[in-house]
Design a protein around this motif. Structure first.
Motif: not given
Length: 210
Positions: A79-85, A94-101, A116-121
């Motif tokens: 399992x290896x990943x690397x990504x940029x915005x 933003x007005x609220x905390x936001x998950x970066x994708x 698509x979500x910015x989430x690692x599972x």
């Protein structure tokens, strides 16, 4: 020698003894029975002991085979990943905390990161290593949290200044995760980062299963 063969040997010996009892004198029958029957019991006992030893050996071999298969499965789990915005320019505030994708994926071996979500599972239980870095303008604050499920596990930030043109920051952490745990980066409300294909990144990999 299996049970059927042993049964056949026993019946065969018994048949011979019976024939000896019919064809031989009474004294001869008694003599042959005392000579043959104890020997056959000894043979059957030896075969029974051998069967038990073979059963123990078979169990040990099976356990060793399962251990080898488990080690092979661990070796195959990568399992290896690397990504940029990605994008260009300021991201936030933003007005609220936001998950970066992080949409500009560089590497995603194991497909555990969702662009698509910015989430690692986490696909397996184990020790993982994560890093996250940002670039931001100095006129506004920047603050990022690394999250495990809903818990903050690491952070990086910088306050706004009138004399600093740009800021860079980051952090890294080892995490022990259960299968299905989520790891992601949150941009705090009223803060910002700069986005492109290289400067604001999120990366991680599986160190080993535990």
């Amino acid at each position: 020698m299996n049970f059927s063969t042993l049964l056949f040997v026993s019946l065969f010996c018994g048949l011979i003894l019976a024939q000896d009892g019919v064809n031989a004198p009474e004294t001869g029958k008694i003599s042959k029975r005392h000579q043959c029957f104890p020997d056959m019991c000894k043979v059957l006992q030896e075969f029974h002991a051998m069967k038990q030893k073979l059963g123990v050996l078979e169990t040990r071999l099976k356990n060793s085979e399962n251990q080898i298969l488990e080690l092979q499965n661990i070796e195959r789990t990568k399992v290896i990943f690397s990504a940029a915005t990605g994008g260009n320019g300021a991201l936030g505030p933003f007005n609220t905390d936001t998950t970066l994708v992080y949409r500009a994926v560089k590497t995603n071996i194991g497909k555990a990161y969702n662009q698509a979500t910015g989430i690692f599972t986490a696909p397996v239980k184990g020790i993982y290593y994560f890093t996250f870095f940002y670039h931001a303008g100095g006129a506004q604050p920047a603050r990022l949290f690394l999250m495990r499920n809903k818990q903050i596990v690491a952070a990086t930030s910088d306050h706004s200044t009138s004399y600093d043109g740009a800021d860079n920051g980051g952090n890294a952490v080892f995490l022990q995760l259960q299968r299905g745990d989520h790891v992601y980066v949150r941009l705090c409300a009223h803060t910002h980062v700069w986005q492109n294909d290289a400067i604001t990144t999120f990366s991680g990999f599986l160190v080993g299963q535990v």
